[in-house]
Design a protein around this motif. Structure first.
Motif, PDB file in Angstrom:
ATOM      1  N   SER A 198       0.817  -1.218   0.000  1.00 50.93           N
ATOM      2  CA  SER A 198       0.000   0.000   0.000  1.00 50.93           C
ATOM      3  C   SER A 198       0.854   1.273   0.000  1.00 50.93           C
ATOM      4  O   SER A 198       0.370   2.358  -0.332  1.00 50.93           O
ATOM      5  N   LYS A 199       2.124   1.130   0.390  1.00 47.01           N
ATOM      6  CA  LYS A 199       3.015   2.292   0.446  1.00 47.01           C
ATOM      7  C   LYS A 199       3.837   2.452  -0.826  1.00 47.01           C
ATOM      8  O   LYS A 199       4.723   3.305  -0.894  1.00 47.01           O
ATOM      9  N   LEU A 200       3.558   1.645  -1.838  1.00 42.85           N
ATOM     10  CA  LEU A 200       4.364   1.663  -3.055  1.00 42.85           C
ATOM     11  C   LEU A 200       4.303   3.022  -3.762  1.00 42.85           C
ATOM     12  O   LEU A 200       5.312   3.529  -4.253  1.00 42.85           O
ATOM     13  N   GLU A 201       3.103   3.607  -3.771  1.00 45.51           N
ATOM     14  CA  GLU A 201       2.962   4.902  -4.448  1.00 45.51           C
ATOM     15  C   GLU A 201       3.761   5.987  -3.728  1.00 45.51           C
ATOM     16  O   GLU A 201       4.409   6.830  -4.356  1.00 45.51           O
ATOM     17  N   ARG A 202       3.726   5.960  -2.387  1.00 47.87           N
ATOM     18  CA  ARG A 202       4.509   6.935  -1.614  1.00 47.87           C
ATOM     19  C   ARG A 202       6.006   6.714  -1.811  1.00 47.87           C
ATOM     20  O   ARG A 202       6.777   7.679  -1.857  1.00 47.87           O
ATOM     21  N   LEU A 203       6.405   5.431  -1.935  1.00 48.74           N
ATOM     22  CA  LEU A 203       7.816   5.128  -2.169  1.00 48.74           C
ATOM     23  C   LEU A 203       8.272   5.686  -3.513  1.00 48.74           C
ATOM     24  O   LEU A 203       9.357   6.276  -3.621  1.00 48.74           O
ATOM     25  N   GLN A 204       7.435   5.517  -4.540  1.00 50.68           N
ATOM     26  CA  GLN A 204       7.786   6.038  -5.861  1.00 50.68           C
ATOM     27  C   GLN A 204       7.916   7.560  -5.827  1.00 50.68           C
ATOM     28  O   GLN A 204       8.829   8.134  -6.412  1.00 50.68           O
ATOM     29  N   ALA A 205       6.986   8.206  -5.117  1.00 56.10           N
ATOM     30  CA  ALA A 205       7.051   9.665  -4.994  1.00 56.10           C
ATOM     31  C   ALA A 205       8.313  10.099  -4.251  1.00 56.10           C
ATOM     32  O   ALA A 205       8.951  11.099  -4.603  1.00 56.10           O
ATOM     33  N   GLY A 206       8.680   9.324  -3.228  1.00 56.78           N
ATOM     34  CA  GLY A 206       9.895   9.639  -2.471  1.00 56.78           C
ATOM     35  C   GLY A 206      11.149   9.488  -3.314  1.00 56.78           C
ATOM     36  O   GLY A 206      12.077  10.304  -3.221  1.00 56.78           O
ATOM     37  N   LEU A 207      11.176   8.433  -4.135  1.00 56.71           N
ATOM     38  CA  LEU A 207      12.337   8.223  -5.010  1.00 56.71           C
ATOM     39  C   LEU A 207      12.436   9.328  -6.064  1.00 56.71           C
ATOM     40  O   LEU A 207      13.544   9.778  -6.400  1.00 56.71           O
ATOM     41  N   ASP A 208      11.285   9.762  -6.581  1.00 55.30           N
ATOM     42  CA  ASP A 208      11.287  10.876  -7.536  1.00 55.30           C
ATOM     43  C   ASP A 208      11.821  12.151  -6.881  1.00 55.30           C
ATOM     44  O   ASP A 208      12.586  12.906  -7.489  1.00 55.30           O
ATOM     45  N   GLN A 209      11.392  12.369  -5.628  1.00 54.83           N
ATOM     46  CA  GLN A 209      11.879  13.540  -4.905  1.00 54.83           C
ATOM     47  C   GLN A 209      13.377  13.442  -4.640  1.00 54.83           C
ATOM     48  O   GLN A 209      14.112  14.426  -4.738  1.00 54.83           O
ATOM     49  N   LEU A 210      13.841  12.227  -4.316  1.00 53.48           N
ATOM     50  CA  LEU A 210      15.273  12.007  -4.089  1.00 53.48           C
ATOM     51  C   LEU A 210      16.070  12.291  -5.356  1.00 53.48           C
ATOM     52  O   LEU A 210      17.144  12.905  -5.314  1.00 53.48           O
ATOM     53  N   LEU A 211      15.532  11.860  -6.489  1.00 48.54           N
ATOM     54  CA  LEU A 211      16.197  12.110  -7.767  1.00 48.54           C
ATOM     55  C   LEU A 211      16.298  13.607  -8.041  1.00 48.54           C
ATOM     56  O   LEU A 211      17.351  14.107  -8.462  1.00 48.54           O
ATOM     57  N   GLN A 212      15.198  14.323  -7.771  1.00 48.26           N
ATOM     58  CA  GLN A 212      15.188  15.767  -7.999  1.00 48.26           C
ATOM     59  C   GLN A 212      16.174  16.473  -7.074  1.00 48.26           C
ATOM     60  O   GLN A 212      16.930  17.357  -7.491  1.00 48.26           O
ATOM     61  N   ASN A 213      16.167  16.066  -5.774  1.00 45.86           N
ATOM     62  CA  ASN A 213      17.090  16.678  -4.812  1.00 45.86           C
ATOM     63  C   ASN A 213      18.544  16.427  -5.191  1.00 45.86           C
ATOM     64  O   ASN A 213      19.392  17.316  -5.082  1.00 45.86           O
ATOM     65  N   THR A 214      18.836  15.208  -5.627  1.00 42.89           N
ATOM     66  CA  THR A 214      20.213  14.859  -6.004  1.00 42.89           C
ATOM     67  C   THR A 214      20.673  15.667  -7.208  1.00 42.89           C
ATOM     68  O   THR A 214      21.807  16.158  -7.255  1.00 42.89           O
ATOM     69  N   LYS A 215      19.772  15.820  -8.191  1.00 37.66           N
ATOM     70  CA  LYS A 215      20.128  16.589  -9.385  1.00 37.66           C
ATOM     71  C   LYS A 215      20.389  18.053  -9.040  1.00 37.66           C
ATOM     72  O   LYS A 215      21.358  18.658  -9.508  1.00 37.66           O
ATOM     73  N   GLU A 216      19.526  18.640  -8.193  1.00 37.72           N
ATOM     74  CA  GLU A 216      19.713  20.036  -7.797  1.00 37.72           C
ATOM     75  C   GLU A 216      20.995  20.206  -6.979  1.00 37.72           C
ATOM     76  O   GLU A 216      21.706  21.204  -7.125  1.00 37.72           O
ATOM     77  N   LEU A 217      21.278  19.209  -6.109  1.00 40.41           N
ATOM     78  CA  LEU A 217      22.497  19.268  -5.300  1.00 40.41           C
ATOM     79  C   LEU A 217      23.728  19.192  -6.201  1.00 40.41           C
ATOM     80  O   LEU A 217      24.716  19.918  -6.001  1.00 40.41           O
ATOM     81  N   GLN A 218      23.680  18.325  -7.194  1.00 40.94           N
ATOM     82  CA  GLN A 218      24.799  18.192  -8.140  1.00 40.94           C
ATOM     83  C   GLN A 218      25.041  19.505  -8.873  1.00 40.94           C
ATOM     84  O   GLN A 218      26.178  19.965  -8.987  1.00 40.94           O
ATOM     85  N   GLU A 219      23.973  20.128  -9.355  1.00 38.99           N
ATOM     86  CA  GLU A 219      24.104  21.397 -10.070  1.00 38.99           C
ATOM     87  C   GLU A 219      24.636  22.495  -9.155  1.00 38.99           C
ATOM     88  O   GLU A 219      25.438  23.332  -9.574  1.00 38.99           O
ATOM     89  N   SER A 220      24.198  22.470  -7.894  1.00 36.62           N
ATOM     90  CA  SER A 220      24.650  23.486  -6.942  1.00 36.62           C
ATOM     91  C   SER A 220      26.131  23.333  -6.628  1.00 36.62           C
ATOM     92  O   SER A 220      26.867  24.323  -6.557  1.00 36.62           O
ATOM     93  N   VAL A 221      26.576  22.091  -6.450  1.00 34.61           N
ATOM     94  CA  VAL A 221      27.996  21.852  -6.158  1.00 34.61           C
ATOM     95  C   VAL A 221      28.857  22.252  -7.349  1.00 34.61           C
ATOM     96  O   VAL A 221      29.914  22.874  -7.195  1.00 34.61           O
ATOM     97  N   LEU A 222      28.420  21.906  -8.560  1.00 36.30           N
ATOM     98  CA  LEU A 222      29.176  22.288  -9.753  1.00 36.30           C
ATOM     99  C   LEU A 222      29.204  23.810  -9.914  1.00 36.30           C
ATOM    100  O   LEU A 222      30.197  24.380 -10.374  1.00 36.30           O
ATOM    101  N   ASN A 223      28.109  24.456  -9.513  1.00 37.59           N
ATOM    102  CA  ASN A 223      28.039  25.914  -9.624  1.00 37.59           C
ATOM    103  C   ASN A 223      29.052  26.600  -8.718  1.00 37.59           C
ATOM    104  O   ASN A 223      29.513  27.704  -9.011  1.00 37.59           O
ATOM    105  N   ILE A 224      29.407  25.949  -7.612  1.00 37.27           N
ATOM    106  CA  ILE A 224      30.402  26.511  -6.703  1.00 37.27           C
ATOM    107  C   ILE A 224      31.761  26.619  -7.388  1.00 37.27           C
ATOM    108  O   ILE A 224      32.535  27.538  -7.136  1.00 37.27           O
ATOM    109  N   ARG A 225      32.061  25.661  -8.276  1.00 39.36           N
ATOM    110  CA  ARG A 225      33.341  25.670  -8.988  1.00 39.36           C
ATOM    111  C   ARG A 225      33.365  26.658 -10.155  1.00 39.36           C
ATOM    112  O   ARG A 225      34.415  26.868 -10.755  1.00 39.36           O
TER     113      ARG A 225
END
Length: 693
Positions: free
Chosen positions: A330-357
């Motif tokens: 029953s929590k599968l949909e919430r898990l998918q949403a969490g993984l999507d959010q994790l993907l978005q956060n990771t991508k933004e973090l990557q761009e932010s770290v690269l922007n520092i350089r």
């Protein structure tokens, strides 16, 4: 609390370089024939003063003493006693170069050119003495000199705060600077507050000083020495009252006349006196440069954004952890949403770290006003430098490695590109030549243009020189070559059309290195020119060397990555469009153009491709050339992290690096430029095969 002096010293090195940049930039902004700009002169003075004070703080006395002479000259300029003419500005610029060489020597534990330092010091002193004889005399002790602010000596009561050492300041440095002024100076150390040995804390300052300085000295020179510690001490500077009978009293001092007289008559004779020498020993050099940590300054907004993204990532991680503890379908949909959010956060973090350089290209462009000034003077040309797009950002590593190629292109533009004043006037041009630097983003790349309004490249002259050097076959006619092909000949090793070899250029060494260095960065350079209008060199570079947008391809059972920036298009081969040119080179006819075909499987010894019909051809471009890469299969597009193959294994021709894919497998990244260069050098010039086809 223990101070890390080496860390503080490294900070000073960075700040010193920033001040040297300010000093050079503002000196170049001065108009020696125009109105005096006191704001610029004050900025230059402050930069020199900061270098001198910091050098003395860290016992880098060669830097401190040399800069003190420059500072004296600048002090006269800001007081209106001296005008900074072109020769003086040149001398101060050379002084900045000398300070930088001493700074490098301290960092690397090496030596610097003492003769150059001494020669520049002599020239500065001659300039001071020649133009201001009265002041030159006042720097020596003389009974006949006329006091500037009264007949009495200066009395200084200097009481440092007990915690002064924690700020990196040292009272002894202050005393040394007073002695360096070259006037009579006597010092008495007062030890009344010194505790018993058992109660003494070695990091605290318990001493006070009573100092008498020759009254000829102007007060502001004394105040400048104490500027660095004015918030960390109790300080009183006053004149001795010579109208009072006896040994004299200071106007604002609690010291008795006997104490003052004793200090004046017996300088540093008492056992409590501090042993101050106007010529201290040479300090131990700083740690080697290899031990230094390279650093960049980051805007606080970028740091705040990074912290916010990490916070978002922590929240997402907590949510996923909670879901995983008692997971159900029953929590599968919430898990998918969490993984999507994790993907978005990771991508933004990557761009932010690269922007520092990312740093503005102005860090590279800022050196060219000085270069243009020196070259125009050396070559007898009048040159105007125009800079645009200096706030365009690119990766720190790319920025550092593109500077030398840019310097070479600018030197060539001034020496070879621009005509002399008489030639320009005879061609109906302004006597002043123009060199333009421009940078802008284009897609996922940064484009840097070096443009001049000179005579342009002489096609016929380039063509003849290429035949003479064996770069072209002797029966190759000029009309058989496009403008692009002719202009690219200047990048051949040893190629030069200069009639005379000068100190600036003309030896045929450099343009091939420029091209190779740019290609090593994954970029390419192209040149365009028009007779009597000028030339433009256009460099295209990736924004960063850490992340790559790539196209995954399959050869046999191996997955490779092709940089997306190099791909033009992909097509399915039609066998009737394939031709074979002289030497067995396969060409694909596409929109009136013959594209050489490179069989990648054979290139990497992964087997044979077989018949070309219906196979995939990926058209790539680099360095102005196009080649079709023969593939087995095209997979998806993916952003990959580049890992150096050379530092972890060894250099492999045709491979620029490696990356780890999502399934954990290692994939090699193709070096498109390297592959094309090797392929075209084996089969000969592609255009000759096109003509044959």
């Amino acid at each position: 609390m223990a101070l890390d002096m080496e860390q503080l010293r490294r900070i000073f090195y960075e700040e010193c370089r920033e001040n040297l940049e300010v000093l050079e930039r503002e000196l170049l902004a001065l108009d020696p024939d125009g109105d005096v700009d006191l704001d610029i002169i004050n900025t230059i003075f402050r930069a020199a003063h900061s270098i001198k004070g910091g050098g003395a703080t860290f016992n880098l006395n060669e830097i401190s003493q040399f800069t003190h002479v420059m500072e004296t000259l600048l002090d006269e300029a800001r007081e209106g006693k001296r005008r900074l003419d072109a020769d003086t500005i040149d001398l101060l610029l050379k002084g900045g170069d000398c300070i930088n060489s001493m700074l490098v020597a301290y960092e690397t534990d090496a030596d610097f050119d003492h003769e150059l330092r001494d020669d520049l010091t002599k020239q500065l002193n001659q300039l001071l003495g020649g133009d201001s004889p009265d002041e030159a005399q006042s720097s020596a002790t003389s009974d006949e000199a006329t006091p500037t602010e009264g007949d009495g000596d200066w009395v200084i009561r200097f009481i440092p705060n007990k915690d002064m050492f924690f700020s990196g300041n040292d009272p002894v440095r202050i005393l040394r600077e007073l002695f360096d002024l070259g006037v009579h100076c006597s010092v008495e150390c007062i030890t009344d507050d010194l505790p018993f040995f058992s109660e003494l804390e070695p990091e605290m300052c318990y001493l006070q000083w009573h100092i008498v300085v020759d009254g000829e000295l102007e007060k502001h020179l004394i105040e400048e020495i104490f500027e660095w510690v004015e918030d960390e001490c109790s300080l009183d500077i006053s004149k001795l009252d010579t109208n009072t009978s006896g040994s004299g009293h200071a106007e604002s001092s609690d010291a008795s006349g006997n104490e003052t007289s004793k200090a004046a008559s017996e300088p540093a004779a008492e056992s409590a006196a501090v042993p101050v020498s106007p010529k201290p020993k040479t300090p131990a050099k700083a740690a080697a440069k290899t031990d230094a940590v390279s650093s960049i300054r980051v805007e606080i907004d970028k740091v705040d954004n990074l912290i916010n993204l990490v916070g978002e990532l922590v929240i997402t991680q907590s949510m996923l952890t909670e879901l995983g503890q008692n997971f159900s379908e029953s929590k599968l949909e919430r898990l998918q949403a969490g993984l999507d959010q994790l993907l978005q956060n990771t991508k933004e973090l990557q761009e932010s770290v690269l922007n520092i350089r990312m740093l503005p290209i102005s860090f590279a462009f800022n050196r060219f006003p000085r270069l243009i000034r020196d070259l125009s003077s050396q070559l007898g040309k009048t040159v105007e430098l125009v800079i645009e797009g200096e706030q365009t950002e690119l990766d720190k590593t790319v920025l550092e490695r593109i500077t030398d190629p840019l310097v070479h292109l600018v030197r060539n533009a001034v020496d070879h590109g621009l005509e002399g004043p008489e030639a320009r006037l005879s061609n109906g041009k302004s006597e002043t030549g123009r060199v333009s630097l421009n940078a802008y983003h284009q897609g996922g790349s940064i484009v840097i243009e070096v443009r001049d309004d000179g005579a342009g490249l002489n096609k016929e002259r380039v063509w003849k020189k290429a035949i003479e050097k064996g770069l072209l076959h002797h029966d190759m006619a000029l009309d058989d070559l496009s403008d692009h092909q002719v202009y690219n000949l200047i990048f051949a090793p040893g190629f030069s059309t200069a009639e005379q070899v000068s100190d600036v250029s003309g030896r045929g060494v450099g343009m091939d290195v420029v091209k190779r260095n740019i290609e090593d960065l994954g970029g390419h350079i192209e040149v365009d020119s028009e007779p009597n209008v000028g030339s433009i060199f256009r460099i295209s570079l990736p924004l960063t060397l850490a992340i790559l947008d790539g196209q995954l391809i399959k050869l046999a059972d191996q997955v490779f990555v092709v940089p997306l920036i190099s791909i033009i298009e992909s097509i399915q081969i039609e066998s009737d469009r394939v031709k074979v040119a002289t030497g067995g080179v396969e060409l694909y006819r596409l929109r009136e153009e013959n594209i050489p075909i490179l069989r990648l499987k054979e290139e990497f010894e992964l087997g044979e491709t077989g018949a070309l019909d219906k196979q995939l051809l990926c058209l790539v471009e680099a360095g102005g050339n196009r080649v079709g890469l023969l593939l087995d299969e095209m997979l998806g597009q993916q952003q990959v992290v580049i890992k150096s193959l050379e530092s972890n294994y060894t250099r492999v021709n045709g491979i620029s690096g490696a990356t780890i894919l999502g399934d954990g497998s290692v994939s090699l990244i193709l070096d498109v430029q390297g592959l094309m260069s090797g392929f075209l050098s084996r089969v000969g010039d592609s255009k000759s095969h096109i003509a044959a086809a």
